[in-house]
Scaffold this active site. Structure first.
Site, mmCIF file in Angstrom:
data_model
loop_
_atom_site.group_PDB
_atom_site.id
_atom_site.type_symbol
_atom_site.label_atom_id
_atom_site.label_comp_id
_atom_site.label_asym_id
_atom_site.label_seq_id
_atom_site.Cartn_x
_atom_site.Cartn_y
_atom_site.Cartn_z
ATOM 1 N N CYS A 119 67.556 59.660 78.626
ATOM 2 C CA CYS A 119 67.596 60.280 79.954
ATOM 3 C C CYS A 119 67.570 61.784 79.746
ATOM 4 O O CYS A 119 67.864 62.268 78.649
ATOM 5 C CB CYS A 119 68.849 59.866 80.721
ATOM 6 S SG CYS A 119 68.759 60.282 82.490
ATOM 7 N N CYS A 121 69.272 63.960 81.904
ATOM 8 C CA CYS A 121 70.339 64.659 82.645
ATOM 9 C C CYS A 121 71.313 65.412 81.749
ATOM 10 O O CYS A 121 71.885 66.415 82.162
ATOM 11 C CB CYS A 121 71.080 63.698 83.563
ATOM 12 S SG CYS A 121 71.961 62.388 82.709
ATOM 13 N N CYS A 129 67.990 64.053 86.237
ATOM 14 C CA CYS A 129 67.438 63.134 85.241
ATOM 15 C C CYS A 129 65.953 63.365 84.988
ATOM 16 O O CYS A 129 65.311 62.563 84.299
ATOM 17 C CB CYS A 129 67.645 61.692 85.691
ATOM 18 S SG CYS A 129 69.374 61.324 86.015
ATOM 19 N N LYS A 194 70.290 49.891 88.075
ATOM 20 C CA LYS A 194 71.326 50.921 87.981
ATOM 21 C C LYS A 194 71.557 51.511 89.367
ATOM 22 O O LYS A 194 70.634 52.023 89.996
ATOM 23 C CB LYS A 194 70.881 52.008 87.001
ATOM 24 C CG LYS A 194 71.883 53.149 86.887
ATOM 25 C CD LYS A 194 71.514 54.088 85.746
ATOM 26 C CE LYS A 194 72.415 55.301 85.712
ATOM 27 N NZ LYS A 194 72.085 56.200 84.613
ATOM 28 N N GLU A 232 63.701 45.210 90.812
ATOM 29 C CA GLU A 232 63.774 46.194 89.729
ATOM 30 C C GLU A 232 63.742 45.501 88.359
ATOM 31 O O GLU A 232 63.060 45.954 87.441
ATOM 32 C CB GLU A 232 65.063 47.030 89.841
ATOM 33 C CG GLU A 232 64.988 48.156 90.855
ATOM 34 C CD GLU A 232 64.139 49.333 90.366
ATOM 35 O OE1 GLU A 232 63.575 49.283 89.264
ATOM 36 O OE2 GLU A 232 64.040 50.329 91.106
ATOM 37 N N LYS A 247 74.250 47.896 85.971
ATOM 38 C CA LYS A 247 75.233 48.969 85.864
ATOM 39 C C LYS A 247 75.567 49.532 87.230
ATOM 40 O O LYS A 247 74.644 49.796 87.985
ATOM 41 C CB LYS A 247 74.642 50.057 84.964
ATOM 42 C CG LYS A 247 75.481 51.280 84.829
ATOM 43 C CD LYS A 247 74.749 52.279 83.980
ATOM 44 C CE LYS A 247 75.562 53.564 83.993
ATOM 45 N NZ LYS A 247 74.836 54.640 83.396
ATOM 46 N N SER A 273 82.334 54.315 83.005
ATOM 47 C CA SER A 273 83.474 55.211 82.798
ATOM 48 C C SER A 273 84.565 55.078 83.856
ATOM 49 O O SER A 273 85.749 54.978 83.529
ATOM 50 C CB SER A 273 82.975 56.654 82.730
ATOM 51 O OG SER A 273 82.260 56.992 83.902
ATOM 52 N N TYR A 312 83.737 51.109 76.997
ATOM 53 C CA TYR A 312 84.643 52.022 76.310
ATOM 54 C C TYR A 312 85.888 51.276 75.822
ATOM 55 O O TYR A 312 86.681 51.821 75.065
ATOM 56 C CB TYR A 312 85.036 53.169 77.260
ATOM 57 C CG TYR A 312 83.814 53.862 77.826
ATOM 58 C CD1 TYR A 312 83.135 54.825 77.087
ATOM 59 C CD2 TYR A 312 83.303 53.514 79.074
ATOM 60 C CE1 TYR A 312 81.985 55.430 77.586
ATOM 61 C CE2 TYR A 312 82.152 54.115 79.587
ATOM 62 C CZ TYR A 312 81.505 55.070 78.831
ATOM 63 O OH TYR A 312 80.359 55.655 79.321
HETATM 64 C C1 PBG Z 1 72.560 58.972 82.182
HETATM 65 C C2 PBG Z 1 73.681 58.017 82.233
HETATM 66 C C3 PBG Z 1 74.809 58.008 83.069
HETATM 67 C C4 PBG Z 1 75.628 56.968 82.618
HETATM 68 C C5 PBG Z 1 74.975 56.376 81.558
HETATM 69 N N1 PBG Z 1 73.765 57.020 81.352
HETATM 70 C C6 PBG Z 1 75.217 58.916 84.143
HETATM 71 C C7 PBG Z 1 74.486 58.963 85.413
HETATM 72 O O1 PBG Z 1 73.553 58.221 85.686
HETATM 73 O O2 PBG Z 1 74.856 59.855 86.184
HETATM 74 C C8 PBG Z 1 76.971 56.587 83.177
HETATM 75 C C9 PBG Z 1 77.859 55.848 82.230
HETATM 76 C C10 PBG Z 1 79.282 55.744 82.650
HETATM 77 O O3 PBG Z 1 79.691 56.135 83.754
HETATM 78 O O4 PBG Z 1 80.048 55.250 81.822
HETATM 79 N N2 PBG Z 1 71.753 59.038 83.273
#
Ligand code: PBG
Length: 323
Positions: A119, A121, A129, A194, A232, A247, A273, A312
């Site tokens: 990615c 970002c 991104c 996602k 998707e 996700k 997270s 995690y």
């Molecule tokens: C990158 C990405 C993100 C996460 C994984 N890859 C952040 C986002 O999309 O803003 C989030 C992972 C997490 O919250 O543990 N684009």
């Protein structure tokens, strides 16, 4: 019917409960996220994610070794570069932070499976991104950069690439680029489904990737949508994805189940997270039992249909599974 049927008969003690248990967790289910940064001797604690760190090459190699010793087969790498620019050029730099970290990990633990998050970002100065023009994220020019990024990760030694950007058409572009360069054996695990989720908050602190303006709703999915998840996923499968990610995980167990039943390729769930931080925060207050809640969350994700769980919690859960 009762009194003939009594489900409690099969719950009487731990032996019978063990015999009728339908789902089991294993350390092989886990993929552990690591945050690579430049320099040496750096291990910055991420405030909102207890036990997680931004780590320089030497430190990340040590963490990788520990993960391997816990019998967790794989890591997924994120990078915090030294410099950011509007094009996110650090993402596809052969000497970029993830590229160097891959080599450090492979030197230390050659058998640990290294997946990279693809990615822009983390590498763009605006935190979006992709390529931004007049406040909009452009799809097709971004896809070209993502393919370059994926190739550079693989050239550095990545075993698998995981595009997380949610641009349209990026899986086929990455597949084509890898194949043209002789990497037809490298699988793609796409973040196919996602959502634009508030649960990514702590990650954005960890990866320093909070967008400077706006949000990610023009490319990430609306949490209200279920049918769209299958659309998707189908697109990414058609484009050549080998594994598809759903996700976040916990608020999206219905989606994991739908995707699992609709496609015959492995499904990974990303236990993100915010899902991790909530458990830690509540446990710190003494409101919940950290270990039990963690294991219950992980088993629920597996039960919903995930073949792999990016989490995690992987290290703590592996320690429990090894007891
Ligand atoms: C990158 C990405 C993100 C996460 C994984 N890859 C952040 C986002 O999309 O803003 C989030 C992972 C997490 O919250 O543990 N684009």
């Amino acid at each position: 019917m009762f009194p003939i049927t009594r489900p409690r008969r099969l719950r009487g003690d731990e032996v019978i409960r063990r015999m009728v248990r339908e789902t089991a967790l294993s350390t092989s289910d886990f993929i552990y996220p690591l945050f690579a940064t430049y320099g040496t001797g750096v291990k910055n604690a991420i405030g909102s994610m207890p036990g997680c760190y931004q780590e320089s090459y030497d430190e990340i190699a040590k963490s990788a070794k520990m993960i391997y010793e816990l019998d967790v087969p794989a890591v997924i790498l994120f990078g915090i570069p030294e410099h950011k620019d509007p094009e996110g050029s650090g993402a596809y730099d052969a000497e970029g932070v993830v590229q160097v970290a891959i080599k450090a990990i492979k030197d230390a633990v050659p058998d640990l499976y290294v997946i990279t998050d693809v990615c822009l970002c983390e590498y763009t100065s605006h935190g979006h991104c992709g390529v931004v023009e007049n406040g909009r994220i452009l799809n097709d020019p971004t896809v070209e950069l993502l393919a370059r990024e994926a190739l550079s990760h693989v050239e550095a030694g990545a075993d698998m690439v995981a595009p997380s950007d949610m641009m349209d058409g990026r899986v086929s572009a990455i597949r084509e680029t890898l194949d043209e360069n002789g990497f037809n054996d490298i699988p793609i695990m796409s973040y196919a489904v996602k959502y634009a989720s508030a649960f990514y908050g702590p990650f954005r602190e960890a990866a320093e990737s909070t967008p400077e303006f706006g949000d990610r709703k023009t490319h990430q999915m609306d949490p209200a949508n279920r049918r769209e998840a299958l659309k998707e996923a189908a697109l990414d499968v058609d484009e050549g994805a080998d594994v598809i990610i759903v996700k976040p995980a916990l608020s999206y167990l219905d989606i994991i189940s739908d995707v699992k039943h609709s496609f015959d390729i492995p499904v990974a769930a990303y236990n993100v997270s915010g899902e991790y931080s909530m458990v830690h925060a509540a446990a710190q207050k003494g409101w919940i039992d950290y270990e039990r809640v963690m294991m219950e969350i992980l088993i629920s994700i597996k039960r919903a249909g995930a073949d792999m769980i990016i989490t995690y919690f992987a290290k703590d859960a592996a320690r429990i599974l090894q007891r």
